[in-house]
Design a protein around this motif. Structure first.
Motif, PDB file in Angstrom:
ATOM      1  N   GLN A 165       0.855  -1.077   0.074  1.00  0.00           N
ATOM      2  CA  GLN A 165      -0.062  -0.039   0.047  1.00  0.00           C
ATOM      3  C   GLN A 165       0.748   1.269   0.005  1.00  0.00           C
ATOM      4  O   GLN A 165       0.472   2.126   0.811  1.00  0.00           O
ATOM      5  N   LYS A 166       1.725   1.285  -0.782  1.00  0.00           N
ATOM      6  CA  LYS A 166       2.836   2.277  -0.731  1.00  0.00           C
ATOM      7  C   LYS A 166       2.340   3.709  -0.998  1.00  0.00           C
ATOM      8  O   LYS A 166       2.529   4.612  -0.380  1.00  0.00           O
ATOM      9  N   GLU A 167       1.372   3.821  -2.014  1.00  0.00           N
ATOM     10  CA  GLU A 167       0.955   5.115  -2.508  1.00  0.00           C
ATOM     11  C   GLU A 167       0.261   5.621  -1.071  1.00  0.00           C
ATOM     12  O   GLU A 167       0.145   6.836  -0.483  1.00  0.00           O
ATOM     13  N   LEU A 168      -0.977   4.824  -0.607  1.00  0.00           N
ATOM     14  CA  LEU A 168      -1.618   5.320   0.496  1.00  0.00           C
ATOM     15  C   LEU A 168      -0.786   5.555   1.938  1.00  0.00           C
ATOM     16  O   LEU A 168      -1.022   6.615   2.644  1.00  0.00           O
ATOM     17  N   LYS A 169       0.055   4.752   2.142  1.00  0.00           N
ATOM     18  CA  LYS A 169       0.901   5.152   3.291  1.00  0.00           C
ATOM     19  C   LYS A 169       1.934   6.431   2.934  1.00  0.00           C
ATOM     20  O   LYS A 169       1.989   7.095   4.012  1.00  0.00           O
ATOM     21  N   SER A 170       2.231   6.662   1.817  1.00  0.00           N
ATOM     22  CA  SER A 170       2.995   7.993   1.803  1.00  0.00           C
ATOM     23  C   SER A 170       2.233   8.960   1.844  1.00  0.00           C
ATOM     24  O   SER A 170       2.529  10.090   2.336  1.00  0.00           O
ATOM     25  N   ARG A 171       0.906   9.045   1.450  1.00  0.00           N
ATOM     26  CA  ARG A 171      -0.160  10.188   1.650  1.00  0.00           C
ATOM     27  C   ARG A 171      -0.419  10.084   3.243  1.00  0.00           C
ATOM     28  O   ARG A 171      -0.306  11.120   3.710  1.00  0.00           O
TER      29      ARG A 171
END
Ligand SMILES: *Cc1c(COP(=O)(O)O)cnc(C)c1O
Length: 567
Positions: A57-63
């Protein structure tokens, strides 16, 4: 304190499942690595359902990291925070050997997560105001205690755990301190998501289920030490969060304004409802709340619970939990729902003096078969009207003498809200379904809904025999509206509602007079509305309420020879 000391030894060395999506990083043109169907399906605008979701869930985590000033290595994302609870128990506790501490009354999933992993639960009671006591918890902890669960704001009591107590635990307890902040957005408090940066053994959980309004999507996240996060990631199901949910989560993070304003609205309603309930004599206590619910204490909770159920209102009976005797937990709903609830609780204490038997309220009688035959066929004053045009397809199902039950889907949230207010205050039952270009053109939708609702009203009124015919209302709110209605069959609208802005709730202000004109035309009503106030939102609310209440008068049955459908 080293985080590695509180993680199960065998898991520290465990080799996690490595998926196709894990092994490849970077950009590629063609994905032939995961045995997916290359054509795939799309659903509600999510076009990549044929592909496995990102297991990390890289994108969500970075947000999330961006928004909370943390690092992605501190974040775990789960299928609801319930999944994270289970992971945290498994990562730290040995089945059959470890135990965990809870401070009841609290969220039931802590015990369930422990029990499914054969981890014993120790209970440490808070004081009578539900404050946790770190010293008592530390005293109860033994060498096999791996977890202390702290819920802040606590469910079902609504109070926050003081940060000093949590840091004291973090400093002196040789296990994991889980701080569950599912309701933190409703508190006037920033929460403790920063603690894991200071204390390796603190794990803070948040969720999209409550303030962010996405309970159905199943999305939770947690902040912890990178070593802990690494192990949690290793033992979770590889694709624990699906693409639809990831997409929903990302777009929710982009629509922070909506969720903030909803949260504020809920907090405002909570305070209004709390103040209102405190004035009701039969309620012994309304606990202060930093969450989106209120805990109240009464003498006969089960009786009140059942009474509300008969009125179609479900609350949560918490009277069997420790320190909660007499307690019901009430979630804050939409404004009109809270009004219905408050009114019914009021009725309960007015009608059923505690101790005396409450006659169960009968559901509205259906059409009696022994009705005299001269009655026209529409004596139940209900109507189902459907209207289809090139642009829209509208269904309106109304029952004039109902109980204020609304089931409204117009495709426009603000209009839904207005029609819900109308339904509640007119004590009709109303179902509206609108489909077609409803999201593109509010003009068509509103006009067609007004026409359909007008026709439905006209047909539900049938020959209008035995009814009041006139309604007049002048409520005194912060905005005032004066509304009179004559249902006698002549169509006319007199409209004097000065809005301050061009738009109200995202709808062009001029649409509202249009709405009532179309309604008057099709229902055969003369409607006279004048209103004044500083806030457009309150103004239009007052108009819908006033219209509803005077309609309620106008359709009241006054002639006893006609079947009396008690209002
Ligand atoms: C509702 C709730 C949650 C949310 O769980 P999800 O699995 O994220 O829906 C977590 N903790 C508490 C105390 C709750 O009441």
């Amino acid at each position: 304190m080293n985080i590695k000391d509180i993680i199960r030894k065998d898991l520290l060395e465990m080799q996690p499942y490595s998926s196709a999506r894990n092994e490849f990083e970077g950009n590629a043109r063609i994905f032939l690595d995961a045995n997916e169907n290359p054509y795939g399906a799309s659903f509600r605008g999510v076009t990549h359902l044929n592909r496995y979701p990102d297991p990390m869930q890289k994108e969500l985590k970075s947000r999330i990291a961006e928004l909370t000033n943390t690092d992605t290595t501190n974040i775990i994302v789960g299928n609801g925070s319930d999944e994270l609870l289970d992971l945290a128990v498994r990562a730290t506790s040995v089945p059959g050997g470890s135990n965990a501490i809870i401070v009841p009354p609290t969220y039931g999933m802590y015990s369930v997560a422990a029990a499914t992993n054969n981890v014993k639960i120790k209970e440490v009671l808070p004081d009578e105001n539900f404050n946790i006591d770190a010293d008592k918890i530390l005293e109860a902890a033994d060498k096999n205690t791996r977890i202390v669960f702290v819920c802040s704001p606590n469910n079902p009591t609504g109070n926050l755990a003081p940060e000093e107590e949590v840091t004291k635990l973090a400093e002196q307890f040789n296990g994991l301190v889980i701080v569950d902040e599912a309701y933190i957005d409703f508190a006037n408090n920033k929460g403790m998501a920063h603690l894991p940066q200071q204390y390796e053994n603190v794990f803070v959980m948040r969720t999209f289920s409550k303030a962010r309004g996405m309970a159905g999507a199943r999305l939770g996240f947690g902040f912890g030490h990178p070593e802990l996060i690494k192990v949690l990631n290793a033992i979770k199901m590889p694709y624990n969060v699906n693409n639809l949910t990831l997409e929903a989560g990302l777009s929710a993070l982009d629509r922070t304004g909506i969720y903030r304003s909803q949260t504020e609205r809920i907090i405002h309603s909570r305070e209004l409802l709390s103040a209102y309930l405190q004035k009701i004599k039969g309620i012994k206590k309304v606990y202060p709340s930093s969450a989106n619910f209120l805990l109240i204490k009464v003498d006969e909770p089960v009786k009140l619970y059942n009474y509300l159920l008969q009125q179609g209102i479900v609350v949560r009976d918490r009277s069997n939990m420790p320190l909660c005797s007499g307690c019901l937990r009430i979630t804050i709903g939409r404004e009109h729902e809270n009004e219905i609830l408050a009114e019914e609780i009021q009725n309960f204490f007015a009608e059923a003096k505690p101790g005396q038997q409450q006659a169960p309220q009968q559901p509205q009688p259906q059409q009696q078969p022994q009705q005299p035959q001269q009655q026209p066929q529409q004596q139940d004053h209900s109507s189902r009207t459907r209207r289809r045009t090139r642009e829209t397809d509208i269904l309106a199902d109304i029952r004039l003498h109902g109980r204020g039950i609304a089931d409204i889907q117009t495709g426009n949230g603000f209009l839904d809200h207005m029609l819900e207010l109308f339904t509640f205050h007119s004590k009709t039952d109303l179902l509206i379904r609108a489909s077609g270009d409803t999201h593109i053109d509010i003009h068509h939708t509103m006009e067609d809904i007004a026409i359909t609702l007008g026709k439905a009203l006209n047909s539900a009124l049938a020959d209008r025999k035995g009814m009041n015919r006139y309604g007049f209302l002048m409520p005194m709110d912060e905005s005032s509206a004066t509304v009179s209605i004559d249902t006698g069959g002549r169509s006319m609208l007199v409209w004097d509602v000065p809005f301050r802005n061009q738009n109200v709730g995202g709808i062009p202000a001029s649409m509202f007079s249009h709405f009532f004109r179309s309604l008057a035309d099709n229902a055969g009503f003369t409607i006279n509305i004048s209103a004044a106030g500083n806030d457009d939102h309150h103004l239009i609310e007052a108009v819908f309420k006033g219209f509803a209440r005077s309609l309620k008068q106008a359709v009241q049955i006054t002639d006893n020879r006609i079947q009396s459908t008690k209002a």
